[in-house]
Enzyme design. Structure first.
Site, PDB file in Angstrom:
ATOM      1  N   GLY A 194       5.226 -30.978  53.840  1.00 32.67           N
ATOM      2  CA  GLY A 194       5.477 -32.308  53.273  1.00 32.67           C
ATOM      3  C   GLY A 194       4.200 -32.911  52.684  1.00 32.67           C
ATOM      4  N   ASP A 195       3.086 -32.730  53.388  1.00 35.91           N
ATOM      5  CA  ASP A 195       1.802 -33.265  52.892  1.00 35.91           C
ATOM      6  C   ASP A 195       1.409 -32.557  51.595  1.00 35.91           C
ATOM      7  OD1 ASP A 195       1.946 -34.536  55.338  1.00 35.91           O
ATOM      8  OD2 ASP A 195       0.593 -33.131  56.327  1.00 35.91           O
TER       9      ASP A 195
HETATM   10  N1  ADP Z   1      12.915 -23.387  54.062  1.00 34.17           N
HETATM   11  C1  ADP Z   1      12.166 -23.789  52.999  1.00 34.17           C
HETATM   12  N2  ADP Z   1      12.229 -23.091  51.825  1.00 34.17           N
HETATM   13  C2  ADP Z   1      11.526 -23.477  50.752  1.00 34.17           C
HETATM   14  N3  ADP Z   1      10.712 -24.561  50.744  1.00 34.17           N
HETATM   15  C3  ADP Z   1      10.618 -25.301  51.882  1.00 34.17           C
HETATM   16  C4  ADP Z   1      11.343 -24.957  53.064  1.00 34.17           C
HETATM   17  N4  ADP Z   1      11.044 -25.878  54.022  1.00 34.17           N
HETATM   18  C5  ADP Z   1      10.187 -26.759  53.449  1.00 34.17           C
HETATM   19  N5  ADP Z   1       9.928 -26.415  52.171  1.00 34.17           N
HETATM   20  C6  ADP Z   1       9.065 -27.122  51.187  1.00 34.17           C
HETATM   21  O1  ADP Z   1       8.389 -28.185  51.828  1.00 34.17           O
HETATM   22  C7  ADP Z   1       8.791 -29.448  51.297  1.00 34.17           C
HETATM   23  C8  ADP Z   1       8.841 -30.498  52.397  1.00 34.17           C
HETATM   24  O2  ADP Z   1       9.741 -30.064  53.415  1.00 34.17           O
HETATM   25  P1  ADP Z   1      10.572 -31.050  54.339  1.00 34.17           P
HETATM   26  O3  ADP Z   1      10.866 -30.299  55.591  1.00 34.17           O
HETATM   27  O4  ADP Z   1      11.737 -31.570  53.582  1.00 34.17           O
HETATM   28  O5  ADP Z   1       9.598 -32.290  54.567  1.00 34.17           O
HETATM   29  P2  ADP Z   1       8.541 -32.615  55.736  1.00 34.17           P
HETATM   30  O6  ADP Z   1       7.609 -31.425  55.818  1.00 34.17           O
HETATM   31  O7  ADP Z   1       7.863 -33.853  55.247  1.00 34.17           O
HETATM   32  O8  ADP Z   1       9.348 -32.828  56.982  1.00 34.17           O
HETATM   33  C9  ADP Z   1      10.134 -29.167  50.620  1.00 34.17           C
HETATM   34  O9  ADP Z   1      10.414 -30.076  49.579  1.00 34.17           O
HETATM   35  C10 ADP Z   1       9.926 -27.741  50.097  1.00 34.17           C
HETATM   36  O10 ADP Z   1       9.169 -27.762  48.903  1.00 34.17           O
HETATM   37  O1  FBP Z   2       1.166 -38.574  62.296  1.00 35.16           O
HETATM   38  P1  FBP Z   2       2.358 -37.737  62.703  1.00 35.16           P
HETATM   39  O2  FBP Z   2       3.652 -38.254  62.160  1.00 35.16           O
HETATM   40  O3  FBP Z   2       2.394 -37.527  64.204  1.00 35.16           O
HETATM   41  O4  FBP Z   2       2.194 -36.320  62.035  1.00 35.16           O
HETATM   42  C1  FBP Z   2       1.035 -35.557  62.238  1.00 35.16           C
HETATM   43  C2  FBP Z   2       1.308 -34.105  62.028  1.00 35.16           C
HETATM   44  O5  FBP Z   2       1.864 -33.921  60.736  1.00 35.16           O
HETATM   45  C3  FBP Z   2       1.084 -32.993  59.977  1.00 35.16           C
HETATM   46  O6  FBP Z   2       0.246 -33.767  59.119  1.00 35.16           O
HETATM   47  C4  FBP Z   2       2.007 -32.098  59.188  1.00 35.16           C
HETATM   48  O7  FBP Z   2       2.909 -32.919  58.435  1.00 35.16           O
HETATM   49  P2  FBP Z   2       4.092 -32.326  57.534  1.00 35.16           P
HETATM   50  O8  FBP Z   2       4.558 -31.057  58.186  1.00 35.16           O
HETATM   51  O9  FBP Z   2       5.112 -33.414  57.490  1.00 35.16           O
HETATM   52  O10 FBP Z   2       3.499 -32.081  56.180  1.00 35.16           O
HETATM   53  C5  FBP Z   2       0.243 -32.239  60.984  1.00 35.16           C
HETATM   54  O11 FBP Z   2      -0.984 -31.777  60.479  1.00 35.16           O
HETATM   55  C6  FBP Z   2       0.058 -33.248  62.103  1.00 35.16           C
HETATM   56  O12 FBP Z   2      -0.031 -32.619  63.330  1.00 35.16           O
END
Ligand code: ADP
Ligand code: FBP
Length: 308
Positions: A248-249
């Site tokens: 997500g980041d």
């Molecule tokens: N199973 C997957 N296949 C392909 N891309 C993925 C998958 N899971 C995550 N991603 C990529 O990571 C991005 C963020 O994932 P998501 O799980 O929706 O958000 P977050 O990491 O903020 O919880 C997606 O928009 C996609 O680009």
């Molecule tokens: O501040 P929060 O919501 O606890 O999230 C921190 C965690 O999220 C992360 O930034 C990863 O975030 P994403 O998987 O959503 O991109 C980790 O590096 C960290 O451990």
């Protein structure tokens, strides 16, 4: 200049094991530490995409020293405020499923907040700030909303990626960009959202609330980007997920990177999804080559709404 703010950074401790057995001694087959927290990850991915940023926020103790040293080694500028306690450790378990245990923030006091607010008050028109991650429990959940109002008055673009009460509170402050995943959109909407179709009215509501870009991700099921003028869908490329921590980041970093190069909104959306997926398919973070390759597998198209 680009600034990232991580109020609650973490040393991420990744452990790999075949199967997690609760109530038993589990032995990892591999482990790894990395500097983490949402804003810090955005800075790290921006660096890989060729952009400098300054990482701001609160760090403390041996884990804080580790984070500062690791990201400075990657040539990322830092200007953290030191706090008395240890920065938390977040445990990321990769077994038959991925599980996460995110630690607790050290206490943050008024003097720390004032020091960070002084830094933020010096930002200027044209700067970009990313406010990302959870807010420490000793701070009000409205803190991002308060800063967003102040920063926008100074002409700063404000990107927000957070969850829970801080996410709900920030909406009325009209950030430039908001990136909830579909679970976080459900929290905002107060109803379970599982499909793109269910999400659309809520996404449009956020744009109606005067947020310029609303990017809602659905992990492997694609994403929606809404602006006042456009409602777009992008597929997520197919691949083997090796690590979804930081995906997500990476999405946020990809979007900022493309807009910083004056690319179109469609291209920024495509770059965002390619960057998120390239991280999900990598052991660490995405690199530029992998992102450029994945862009070829993503189609951005307008969403046609029923009856329109
Ligand atoms: N199973 C997957 N296949 C392909 N891309 C993925 C998958 N899971 C995550 N991603 C990529 O990571 C991005 C963020 O994932 P998501 O799980 O929706 O958000 P977050 O990491 O903020 O919880 C997606 O928009 C996609 O680009
Ligand atoms: O501040 P929060 O919501 O606890 O999230 C921190 C965690 O999220 C992360 O930034 C990863 O975030 P994403 O998987 O959503 O991109 C980790 O590096 C960290 O451990």
């Amino acid at each position: 200049m680009i600034y990232t703010v991580t109020l609650n950074p973490a040393m991420d401790y990744h452990v790999t094991l075949d199967h997690l057995q609760l109530g038993e001694i589990n032995r990892a087959t591999a482990d790894q530490k990395s500097p983490g927290g949402k804003g810090i990850n955005v800075s790290r991915v921006l660096r890989r995409l060729g952009h400098q940023s300054t990482a701001l926020g609160f760090i403390g103790g041996f884990t804080g020293n580790y984070i500062r040293a690791s990201i400075e080694e990657e040539a990322i500028k830092t200007d953290f405020i030191e706090v008395e306690g240890d920065t938390r450790i977040n445990v990321k378990i990769k077994a038959d499923q991925e599980s996460e245990i995110n630690g607790v923030s050290p206490a943050i006091f008024d003097k720390h907040v004032k020091a960070l607010e002084k830094q933020l008050s010096q930002l200027k028109e044209g700067d970009t700030v990313v406010l990302a991650g959870s807010t420490p429990p000793t701070l009000p959940a409205s803190i991002y909303a308060k800063w967003t109002v102040m920063l926008k008055e100074h002409g700063v673009s404000v990107y927000v990626d957070t969850s829970g009460e801080a996410l709900r509170e920030v909406i009325s402050s009209k950030p430039t960009f908001l990136k909830p995943n579909h679970h976080e959109l459900s929290e905002i909407a107060g109803v379970e959202i599982e499909t793109i179709e269910q999400a659309i009215p809520h996404i449009k509501q956020l744009v109606g609330d005067e947020i310029d870009y609303v990017l809602v991700t659905f992990a492997g099921d694609g994403a929606v980007l809404a602006t006042k003028e456009q409602l777009l869908y992008a597929n997520a490329p197919k691949g083997t997920v090796r690590n979804s921590v930081g995906a997500g980041d990476s999405t946020v970093a990809g979007f900022i990177s493309a807009l910083a190069q004056d690319k179109s909104v469609e291209e920024a959306f495509k770059t965002a999804i390619a960057t998120g997926s390239a991280t999900a398919f990598s052991v660490g973070f995405a690199d530029k080559e992998a992102i450029d390759l994945l862009k070829n597998e993503i189609l951005v198209q307008p969403i046609k709404e029923r009856g329109k």
